[in-house]
Design a protein around this motif. Sequence first.
Motif, short mmCIF file in Angstrom:
data_model
loop_
_atom_site.label_atom_id
_atom_site.label_comp_id
_atom_site.label_asym_id
_atom_site.label_seq_id
_atom_site.Cartn_x
_atom_site.Cartn_y
_atom_site.Cartn_z
N UNK A 1 21.72 -48.52 27.52
CA UNK A 1 20.75 -49.41 26.89
C UNK A 1 20.73 -49.22 25.38
N UNK A 2 20.77 -47.97 24.93
CA UNK A 2 20.79 -47.70 23.49
C UNK A 2 22.05 -48.30 22.84
N UNK A 3 23.18 -48.13 23.52
CA UNK A 3 24.43 -48.65 22.95
C UNK A 3 24.40 -50.18 22.92
N UNK A 4 23.84 -50.79 23.95
CA UNK A 4 23.70 -52.25 23.93
C UNK A 4 22.85 -52.71 22.77
N UNK A 5 21.74 -51.99 22.50
CA UNK A 5 20.89 -52.32 21.35
C UNK A 5 21.63 -52.14 20.03
N UNK A 6 22.44 -51.09 19.96
CA UNK A 6 23.22 -50.84 18.75
C UNK A 6 24.17 -52.00 18.48
N UNK A 7 24.89 -52.42 19.51
CA UNK A 7 25.82 -53.54 19.35
C UNK A 7 25.08 -54.80 18.88
N UNK A 8 23.93 -55.05 19.46
CA UNK A 8 23.16 -56.24 19.09
C UNK A 8 22.70 -56.17 17.64
N UNK A 9 22.14 -55.05 17.24
CA UNK A 9 21.60 -54.93 15.88
C UNK A 9 22.70 -54.93 14.81
N UNK A 10 23.88 -54.47 15.19
CA UNK A 10 25.00 -54.49 14.25
C UNK A 10 25.76 -55.82 14.27
#
Length: 211
Positions: A181-190
């Motif tokens: 979930x954290x990595x998915x959020x990272x991809x989205x925010x970047x």
Amino acid sequence: MVIAEDSVLLRMGVLRLLADEGIETAAAVENGDDLLGAVTEHRPDLAIVDVRMPPTFTDEGLRAALAARAAVPDLPVLVLSQYVEERYAADLLADGRGGVGYLLKERVADVAEFIDAVHRVARGGTCIDQEVIAQLMARKRRNPVDALTPREREVLGLMAQGLSNVAIARSLVVSDGAVEKHIGNIFTKLGLEPSGEEHRRVRAVLAYLER
């Protein structure tokens, strides 16, 4: 002098302004390839370049200006455009060699101001519109990594160390699902669109390292 401007009216208008001031133009071209050929052939005192030119009308002018500076060392370049193309403008202004200007067409108040900029840049000085400076400074401050939460930055830091999702979960004492979930959020925010998980991980890590 070499002029690179795809609009024939603007190209001829700048040519006439320069002629009225006794400034000779060796070539007036409409695309980046011709600009590079012209500066290589004529070795002008200055190249006046628009940003958006054929074939895609995005950033050809600035890319051609950078190539021209590489081909003809210390070639003075004055960008005259409606747009601030931040990425290549930063590259052009950051090489530290001087002889560079960036003016926005709609903000040139009068002919005398423009001619003064031409002479200043041709002599190796700089002339940068304040709006260009403001946009480049804003770009420098904007880094998508700053939008991440502390935990997301921690996860990204572990990704940069080459850890797998399982290893990251073990290191942070969280579940595998939480890490995903954290990595998915990272991809989205970047702003990293789906294009292969490993490819996105590499791009995310590069953004982290450039911060």
